[in-house]
Write an enzyme that holds these catalytic residues in place. Structure first.
Site, mmCIF file in Angstrom:
data_model
loop_
_atom_site.group_PDB
_atom_site.id
_atom_site.type_symbol
_atom_site.label_atom_id
_atom_site.label_comp_id
_atom_site.label_asym_id
_atom_site.label_seq_id
_atom_site.Cartn_x
_atom_site.Cartn_y
_atom_site.Cartn_z
ATOM 1 N N SER A 1 -30.660 54.502 100.654
ATOM 2 C CA SER A 1 -29.350 54.116 100.147
ATOM 3 C C SER A 1 -28.305 55.171 100.480
ATOM 4 O O SER A 1 -28.627 56.274 100.925
ATOM 5 C CB SER A 1 -29.419 53.937 98.632
ATOM 6 O OG SER A 1 -29.521 55.200 98.004
ATOM 7 N N LYS A 2 -27.080 54.802 100.267
ATOM 8 C CA LYS A 2 -25.951 55.703 100.505
ATOM 9 C C LYS A 2 -26.124 56.995 99.708
ATOM 10 O O LYS A 2 -25.855 58.072 100.190
ATOM 11 C CB LYS A 2 -24.687 54.964 100.083
ATOM 12 C CG LYS A 2 -23.420 55.775 100.128
ATOM 13 C CD LYS A 2 -22.257 54.905 99.753
ATOM 14 C CE LYS A 2 -21.059 55.678 99.244
ATOM 15 N NZ LYS A 2 -21.155 57.113 99.150
#
Length: 507
Positions: A261-262
């Site tokens: 994920s970011k």
RNA sequence: GCUCGUUUCGGCUAGUGGAAAGCCUCUACUUUCUCAAAGUAAUAACGCCUGGUUCGAUUCCAGCAACGAGUACCA
């Protein structure tokens, strides 16, 4: 007589393209080009709520940077357009009506609140054959009630009517046969009257059919809904031309559990997006591979090998190699943990293959940012000397700043270790030796200076390390005389004199 | 919870019914005036599970476990 291969990459413009999405695009591209087929960009913007302006342009720019080019799409046109789903509203409405007419779908009036209440009331509530009889829809209302409700203009949705207790087969090119019972599926919403837009499932199937897509290569998160898609193809009578499915494994966090994920990028300090992105709402900036100093070839190569391999030990592959060697069957079924270190290694490999001129061009903005203006030829010369120690383009500055600027300070540890009691005197002599050299080439300097050291009976390491400290400011860098030959006699002697007058011997 | 998927060195992965291979990272050594880089070497794995098939299972089957995904009027 198989038809021409046509594949698509169909992102939603809800933000910057995630690196996992880039990999999906890459695999689609490799497959299309290998098969001599077409690669299409379709923008799936049917969720007006999550639309982010600038996201579509970002996607195009990112894939263009990587050399992942489209034959058709929003930005290049094509004969199967429009390629943006919000521009295809009327098309979907027509197909919704077909399903409604055939009885494969029905109209439902249950509000989000009512559905929420139902979910709270019944554990594991699912809108399907077992529950649709209790809900407010065209199957439970009389024709009169239905008509009058529609006349009021009230919002409704169209749901797909799934017949229970049937095993649906999905033949996946990577995973083989996957079977799921239709009773596990809910009556998916296909269309919302509120915004006259279809949901993903309907738009996706209609477009893939109309655009004559032959292979759907997408992320594993779609595997559970693949049987629904099979059912939709069947309801439309398109089973014969249904595309072949391939579901790619996901990219996982480098550490711990879950998909990449970011947040992982922020936390571990590496980019998760191909290009830098500024959130239009929050102004938050996310780093990108391009801005971090990656070469597009390295990113492609790295990504290609995260979930696929050619079946042998070959690792460094150009886009042409990848196109030639790629095969869906060799994609791995299991998720791949993202290994950023390996990504850097790939970039290092590719930097070695690039010309000094190109690298100089990429490095120049960083040089300017550090307040340095230099001749291109000089920059190229420096790059030739340091490129083998560089992993990312900005590393060039760390490795070569001393070619452009005299040291402003001297590393303390090195001073302590390398600056002896008699160093000042020796370097003073060295200035004289260097001054007398007319051919200031690296090789000639080396011969003369080493001869001088030998004649004087000095310790080579002591002299050279102190010399390096004076020129570089610390204990690093390429071959000493390559540095001095590059910066020149005047600069070399000037730096030596500065060091002699600045550095104090510490007992 | 339910459904589907997955499971080989720390990471990416190859491969096989009978000696498990490569790359990245880490470590050591070498080259050197330094740091890197490079070269060499070394370490390390078949889900410490339970059954079955088999002369033999990492490989095939079943169960279990762990992990992942899905379970929205999001894609």
């Amino acid at each position: 007589m198989s038809s021409k291969v046509r594949v698509r990459f169909a992102p939603s413009p809800t933000g910057p393209l995630h690196i996992g999405g880039v990999r999906t695009a890459l695999y689609n591209y490799l497959f299309a080009k290998q098969q001599g087929g077409d690669f299409i960009l379709r923008i799936e913007d049917t969720d007006s709520q999550r639309f982010v302006s600038g996201a579509e342009a970002y996607i195009v720019e990112a894939l263009t940077w990587l050399g992942i080019n489209f034959d058709e799409g929003t930005h290049v046109g094509g004969e199967y357009g429009p390629y943006r789903q919000s521009d295809r509203k009327e098309i979907y409405k027509k197909y919704v009506d077909i399903l409604l007419a055939s009885g494969s779908a029905y109209i439902a009036f249950d509000t989000p609140d009512e559905l929420e209440a139902k979910r709270n009331e019944i554990e594991n509530f699912q809108y399907d054959a077992s529950t649709r009889g209790q809900m407010k829809n065209s199957l439970t209302l009389t024709e009169q009630e239905l008509k009058s409700l529609l006349d009021t203009g009230i919002n409704y949705v169209v749901r797909f009517k799934i017949e229970p207790n049937e095993n649906i087969e999905v033949n996946d090119l990577i995973r083989g046969k996957v079977i799921i019972n239709s009773s596990e599926l809910d009556d998916k919403v296909l269309y919302k009257s509120a915004d006259s837009l279809p949901t993903y499932h309907l738009a996706n199937i209609v477009d893939d059919h109309l655009m004559k897509i032959t292979h759907v290569i997408r992320g594993e998160e779609w595997l559970p809904s693949a049987p629904l898609h099979v059912l939709l193809y069947r309801a439309f009578g398109w089973t014969d031309t249904m595309p072949k499915f391939s579901h790619l494994s996901l990219l996982l966090k480098p550490d711990g559990k879950g998909k990449l994920s970011k947040r992982d990028g922020d936390r571990l300090g590496f980019p998760v997006f191909p290009l830098q992105w500024t959130d239009p709402k929050t102004q938050e900036v996310s780093s990108g591979y391009r801005e971090s100093g990656y070469l597009p070839q390295a990113v492609n190569n790295f990504l290609a090998l995260l979930g696929w391999n050619p079946g042998n030990d070959q690792e460094i592959m150009s886009m042409d190699n990848l196109i030639e060697l790629f095969s869906i069957e060799r994609c791995s079924k299991s998720g791949a943990k993202f290994d950023y270190e390996k990504g850097k290694w790939f970039n290092h490999q590719y930097i070695q293959t690039q010309s000094d001129a190109l690298l100089a061009q990429l490095f120049t903005p960083y040089l300017n940012a550090s307040g340095v203006e230099a001749e291109a030829a000089y920059v190229e010369q420096v790059i030739g000397l340091v490129k083998e120690r560089v992993h990312l383009i900005p590393d060039f500055w760390d490795q070569s700043s001393f070619f452009f600027k005299a040291p402003e300070m001297y590393d303390e540890k090195t001073v302590k270790k390398r600056w002896k009691e008699d160093t000042s005197a020796q370097l003073g002599e060295l200035c004289g030796v260097l001054q007398a050299i007319t051919d200031f080439s690296s090789a000639n300097q080396e011969t003369i200076v080493k001869q001088w050291i030998e004649d004087k009976g000095y310790h080579l390491g002591n002299i050279m390390n102190a010399f390096r400290l004076a020129i570089v400011g610390e204990s690093k860098g390429p071959h000493m005389f390559d540095i001095t030959a590059t910066i020149g006699k005047v600069q070399t002697i000037s730096r030596l004199q500065t060091a002699i007058s600045t550095i104090q011997y510490q007992a």
